[in-house]
Design a protein around this motif. Structure first.
Motif, PDB file in Angstrom:
ATOM      1  N   LEU A   1       0.842  -1.192   0.000  1.00 51.93           N
ATOM      2  CA  LEU A   1       0.000   0.000   0.000  1.00 51.93           C
ATOM      3  C   LEU A   1       0.883   1.251   0.000  1.00 51.93           C
ATOM      4  CD1 LEU A   1      -2.559  -1.088   2.763  1.00 51.93           C
ATOM      5  CD2 LEU A   1      -2.834  -1.280   0.283  1.00 51.93           C
ATOM      6  N   LYS A   2       0.468   2.253  -0.739  1.00 51.19           N
ATOM      7  CA  LYS A   2       1.208   3.517  -0.767  1.00 51.19           C
ATOM      8  C   LYS A   2       0.601   4.452   0.269  1.00 51.19           C
ATOM      9  CE  LYS A   2       2.607   3.160  -5.603  1.00 51.19           C
ATOM     10  NZ  LYS A   2       2.566   3.775  -6.954  1.00 51.19           N
TER      11      LYS A   2
ATOM     12  N   ILE B   1      -1.744   8.888  11.350  1.00 50.43           N
ATOM     13  CA  ILE B   1      -2.388   9.440  10.158  1.00 50.43           C
ATOM     14  C   ILE B   1      -3.803   9.879  10.506  1.00 50.43           C
ATOM     15  CG2 ILE B   1      -1.020   8.059   8.553  1.00 50.43           C
ATOM     16  CD1 ILE B   1      -3.411   6.160   8.254  1.00 50.43           C
ATOM     17  N   THR B   2      -4.441  10.590   9.585  1.00 46.64           N
ATOM     18  CA  THR B   2      -5.828  11.007   9.778  1.00 46.64           C
ATOM     19  C   THR B   2      -6.763   9.885   9.333  1.00 46.64           C
ATOM     20  OG1 THR B   2      -6.035  11.936   7.558  1.00 46.64           O
ATOM     21  CG2 THR B   2      -5.189  13.397   9.299  1.00 46.64           C
TER      22      THR B   2
ATOM     23  N   LYS C   1      -8.731   5.908   5.213  1.00 45.14           N
ATOM     24  CA  LYS C   1      -9.742   5.454   4.264  1.00 45.14           C
ATOM     25  C   LYS C   1      -9.186   5.408   2.840  1.00 45.14           C
ATOM     26  CE  LYS C   1     -14.454   6.430   2.665  1.00 45.14           C
ATOM     27  NZ  LYS C   1     -15.636   7.342   2.791  1.00 45.14           N
ATOM     28  N   LYS C   2      -8.442   6.434   2.463  1.00 44.63           N
ATOM     29  CA  LYS C   2      -7.967   6.552   1.088  1.00 44.63           C
ATOM     30  C   LYS C   2      -6.790   5.628   0.782  1.00 44.63           C
ATOM     31  CE  LYS C   2      -6.154   9.970  -2.211  1.00 44.63           C
ATOM     32  NZ  LYS C   2      -5.782  11.405  -2.400  1.00 44.63           N
ATOM     33  N   THR C   3      -5.868   5.472   1.745  1.00 45.89           N
ATOM     34  CA  THR C   3      -4.621   4.753   1.438  1.00 45.89           C
ATOM     35  C   THR C   3      -4.559   3.326   1.984  1.00 45.89           C
ATOM     36  OG1 THR C   3      -3.461   5.592   3.407  1.00 45.89           O
ATOM     37  CG2 THR C   3      -3.365   6.939   1.405  1.00 45.89           C
ATOM     38  N   ILE C   4      -5.497   2.972   2.879  1.00 43.16           N
ATOM     39  CA  ILE C   4      -5.461   1.626   3.460  1.00 43.16           C
ATOM     40  C   ILE C   4      -6.788   0.892   3.271  1.00 43.16           C
ATOM     41  CG2 ILE C   4      -5.145   0.279   5.590  1.00 43.16           C
ATOM     42  CD1 ILE C   4      -3.241   2.454   6.567  1.00 43.16           C
ATOM     43  N   LEU C   5      -7.868   1.461   3.788  1.00 36.43           N
ATOM     44  CA  LEU C   5      -9.160   0.769   3.766  1.00 36.43           C
ATOM     45  C   LEU C   5      -9.644   0.475   2.344  1.00 36.43           C
ATOM     46  CD1 LEU C   5     -11.664  -0.333   5.214  1.00 36.43           C
ATOM     47  CD2 LEU C   5     -12.587   2.010   5.210  1.00 36.43           C
TER      48      LEU C   5
ATOM     49  N   ALA D   1      -8.128   5.457  16.788  1.00 38.87           N
ATOM     50  CA  ALA D   1      -8.010   3.994  16.849  1.00 38.87           C
ATOM     51  C   ALA D   1      -6.624   3.574  16.379  1.00 38.87           C
ATOM     52  CB  ALA D   1      -9.069   3.327  15.971  1.00 38.87           C
ATOM     53  N   SER D   2      -6.286   2.335  16.652  1.00 35.97           N
ATOM     54  CA  SER D   2      -5.080   1.763  16.051  1.00 35.97           C
ATOM     55  C   SER D   2      -5.412   1.321  14.631  1.00 35.97           C
ATOM     56  CB  SER D   2      -4.575   0.574  16.873  1.00 35.97           C
ATOM     57  OG  SER D   2      -5.395  -0.564  16.670  1.00 35.97           O
ATOM     58  N   ILE D   3      -4.424   1.371  13.764  1.00 33.24           N
ATOM     59  CA  ILE D   3      -4.604   0.877  12.397  1.00 33.24           C
ATOM     60  C   ILE D   3      -5.001  -0.594  12.428  1.00 33.24           C
ATOM     61  CG2 ILE D   3      -3.416   0.340  10.234  1.00 33.24           C
ATOM     62  CD1 ILE D   3      -3.949   3.319  10.572  1.00 33.24           C
TER      63      ILE D   3
END
Length: 525
Positions: A73-74, A81-82, A87-91, A158-160
């Motif tokens: 993931l980039k 992070i916010t 949402k944009k880079t992981i979820l 929260a934690s990632i």
């Protein structure tokens, strides 16, 4: 005592059967070996961090995880992070990968929310270099400066790892914790709508890589050694709401006693003091409650035994992992722990990982990630597990061999075999110690007798242990244990005398600070 009059002990059948009986009493079901899980394990790394990509490949190779299960993931190279970044880079990229690879089937539940009803992936190893936590969206103008002061129903920090664990659930509102359907389960492998996450991380790349190597090596030999429990007695100072933490630790102590794991228990309100001679065999540490690591855990001379599992209850124990001194998770990892439980923000005690439940499942042979999430009541919250999600050191094996750690294996066999016959148990342990010339068995026996309130008999065992030990660190530890036994047995005068003699006998030892600290604490009682 059959078998203990020989240097080589036949562990293969007796230990396996005895452990099976003990673990069955804890659980009632046999866990699955982690060799079944590589194809169901996801490896998530950060494409923007070279070491993250390298560690992902190394882990996949060591655990035989298929190449197609690696997801790069980039995302940000920062620990925090916010939520929009998450949402944009992981979820969203993760969900796209699951859709594209046909890794799940999702349907709407009775509330109209999408949830996975079937998934190929059960575990997720989150690599060094991935963000650690999501910051709260509290307005900058608010007087509430951190997530600590927001109630659990309004907090979106929260934690990632906790977010990824429930990414199969599509909720329109993510503020506050989400109930964990796997909480208190007795089934291995999770449930279709969760991902059993744990991160392979630490203060640096070298530490993170060691977690992989240690886990795999220790699974071959088993995890043998001593436990350390540090009880805080916080309810006496802060009220009954804090008693649950000490209750968890007391229950863990009971589990270790039944499993034949010798256990050091610190019952002073202060933490285990600086210089306490813990030795080199600590495999389990659970305690509380200070913000930053202290005592032996900031001493570079102290190292956990390979494969050790540790946790210190504190709201911000894992606030950052890029440290060897701040908070607790980083320091515990830097002292050699292989798996650590922590919190990135305030979790509230009853919503944090229940350490008694974690130990019940972990000792029963569940993997680190299974035990951790079974013991955690909520998702989208503050918990983080650092270590190989597939780490499984207590799985029942059919070929446990004599050789290394014979002392601890012999002690465990005896405790499990003669638990209902205390006189026979002590007699056989005494014979085993004589045969093996083992101060460790005698010390373990003394600790066991102390736990039963037999302080006079414990003292005799500890004195004999001291005579067999040749290392001054071990001898001093036995002195401190004898003093604690005398104190618990109501003989404060003898306890203080033992400590006074220790100051003279071990002059110049790094452990003298611990002797003085314990002496001061005993004077106050």
């Amino acid at each position: 005592m059959m078998g203990f009059d020989q240097r080589i002990i036949d562990f293969n059948l007796s230990l396996t059967l005895l452990f099976f009986c003990f673990l069955s009493s804890l659980l009632g079901k046999e866990p699955l070996g982690n060799s079944q899980y590589p194809s169901a394990t996801l490896v998530i790394y950060n494409q923007n961090v070279g070491d993250s990509r390298k560690l992902a490949a190394y882990y996949a190779g060591k655990r035989n995880v298929p190449f197609e299960n690696l997801i790069g993931l980039k995302c940000s190279t920062e620990e925090i992070i916010t939520r929009s970044e998450y949402k944009k880079t992981i979820l969203e990229p993760l969900r796209k990968q699951f859709d594209a690879n046909g890794w799940w089937e999702r349907k709407k539940d009775s509330q109209g929310n999408l949830r996975a009803v079937h998934t190929k992936m059960k575990f997720a190893a989150i690599m060094f270099g991935m963000p650690l936590k999501i910051q709260s969206t509290v307005s900058d103008s608010s007087k509430q400066k951190s997530s600590t002061y927001r109630g659990p129903g309004e907090n979106d920090a929260a934690s990632i790892d906790s977010e990824v664990a429930c990414f199969n659930m599509d909720f329109p509102r993510l503020n506050g914790a989400v109930s964990n359907p796997y909480f208190r389960s007795t089934d291995p492998g999770g449930t279709p709508d969760i991902l059993l996450t744990s991160r392979i991380d630490g203060p640096n790349y070298v530490t993170a890589k060691r977690l992989i190597d240690d886990a795999i090596a220790v699974e071959e030999s088993g995890l043998w050694g001593m436990a350390l429990i540090d009880i805080a007695n916080l309810h006496k100072e802060k009220g009954a709401a804090y008693k649950i933490g000490d209750d968890w630790l007391e229950t863990c102590n009971g589990f270790y006693q039944k499993a034949g794991i010798p256990t050091l228990v610190d019952r002073f309100s202060a933490r285990v003091p600086k210089g306490f001679p813990l030795g080199k065999d600590i495999i389990l540490y659970f305690g509380w409650y200070t913000q930053n690591a202290q005592g032996p855990f900031v001493d570079p001379a102290f190292q956990f035994k390979r494969g050790a599992v540790a946790a210190h209850i504190h709201s911000y124990s894992a606030s950052t992992l890029r440290t060897t001194l701040k908070n607790w998770s980083g320091p515990l990892l830097s002292r050699g722990a292989c798996a650590v439980l922590g919190n990135v923000y305030e979790p509230f005690l009853q919503m944090s990982t229940h350490l008694d439940l974690f130990n019940a499942r972990f000792l029963a042979g569940f993997t680190f990630a299974e035990a951790g999430w079974i013991a955690t009541p909520v998702f989208s919250w503050m918990q983080v597990m650092i270590g190989d999600p597939l780490y499984q050191p207590f799985i029942i094996k059919s070929n446990i061999e004599a050789g290394k750690d014979n002392d601890y294996k012999a002690f465990s066999i005896a405790v499990l075999r003669w638990a209902s016959e205390p006189k026979k148990l002590i007699s056989n342990l005494d014979k085993a110690a004589t045969s093996l010339k083992s101060g460790k068995i005698l010390e373990a026996t003394g600790l066991l007798m102390m736990s039963k309130g037999k302080y006079k008999d414990a003292d005799e065992m500890l004195k004999k242990a001291s005579l067999l030990y040749t290392n001054s660190e071990d001898q001093l530890r036995v002195c401190l244990l004898r003093a604690q036994g005398k104190m618990r047995g109501g003989d404060k005068v003898s306890a203080m005398e033992i400590l006074s003699n220790a100051v003279k006998d071990f002059k110049g030892s790094p452990g003298i600070d611990a002797v003085r600290s314990i002496s001061e604490q005993m004077k106050k009682e």
